[in-house]
Scaffold this motif. Structure first.
Motif, PDB file in Angstrom:
ATOM      1  N   THR A  16       0.839  -1.195   0.000  1.00  0.00           N
ATOM      2  CA  THR A  16       0.000   0.000   0.000  1.00  0.00           C
ATOM      3  C   THR A  16       0.869   1.239   0.000  1.00  0.00           C
ATOM      4  OG1 THR A  16      -0.118   0.075   2.404  1.00  0.00           O
ATOM      5  CG2 THR A  16      -1.842  -1.155   1.272  1.00  0.00           C
ATOM      6  N   VAL A  22      -8.778   3.709   0.242  1.00  0.00           N
ATOM      7  CA  VAL A  22      -9.387   2.670   1.066  1.00  0.00           C
ATOM      8  C   VAL A  22     -10.888   2.727   0.821  1.00  0.00           C
ATOM      9  CG1 VAL A  22      -9.767   1.821   3.398  1.00  0.00           C
ATOM     10  CG2 VAL A  22      -7.586   2.888   2.800  1.00  0.00           C
ATOM     11  N   ILE A  36      -8.336  -2.027  -1.010  1.00  0.00           N
ATOM     12  CA  ILE A  36      -7.318  -0.996  -1.199  1.00  0.00           C
ATOM     13  C   ILE A  36      -7.121  -0.846  -2.699  1.00  0.00           C
ATOM     14  CG2 ILE A  36      -4.957  -0.262  -0.715  1.00  0.00           C
ATOM     15  CD1 ILE A  36      -6.615  -0.628   1.821  1.00  0.00           C
ATOM     16  N   ALA A  72     -10.472   7.905   0.631  1.00  0.00           N
ATOM     17  CA  ALA A  72     -11.360   6.934   1.245  1.00  0.00           C
ATOM     18  C   ALA A  72     -12.748   7.095   0.667  1.00  0.00           C
ATOM     19  CB  ALA A  72     -11.388   7.123   2.756  1.00  0.00           C
TER      20      ALA A  72
END
Length: 92
Positions: A16, A22, A36, A72
């Motif tokens: 990552t 995310v 991910i 995210a």
């Protein structure tokens, strides 16, 4: 061991990076899944389609992205438009 240099990428040996996204899935068969998405793949898709194939009919679920900041997001299960249209026709 002199002469062996380490690259900056070695700090990310878990796969990552700081710019990866995310993504959480809510509802349906993918409920609770966390994904991910590597930054090299670009921005997350606005809609994700999940098709489940088994011995019965094909089952399709669509998830719509709700961004939570720059890196995210949450994919929410889309409610069936066909089901809501049927509900409206019976209300008359």
């Amino acid at each position: 061991m002199e002469g062996i240099g380490l690259s900056d990428d070695s700090a990310r040996d878990d796969g990552t990076g700081a710019d990866d996204a995310v993504l959480l899935f809510v509802g349906g068969p993918l409920d609770g899944r966390v994904e991910i998405r590597a930054a090299r793949h670009g921005e997350p898709l606005p809609t994700v389609t999940h098709v489940h194939l088994h011995n019965g009919p094909k089952v399709v679920h669509r998830y719509d992205l709700q961004p939570l900041g720059e890196q995210a997001g949450v994919y929410h299960l889309r409610t069936s438009a066909r089901k809501s249209a049927r509900d409206e026709s019976t209300a008359d």
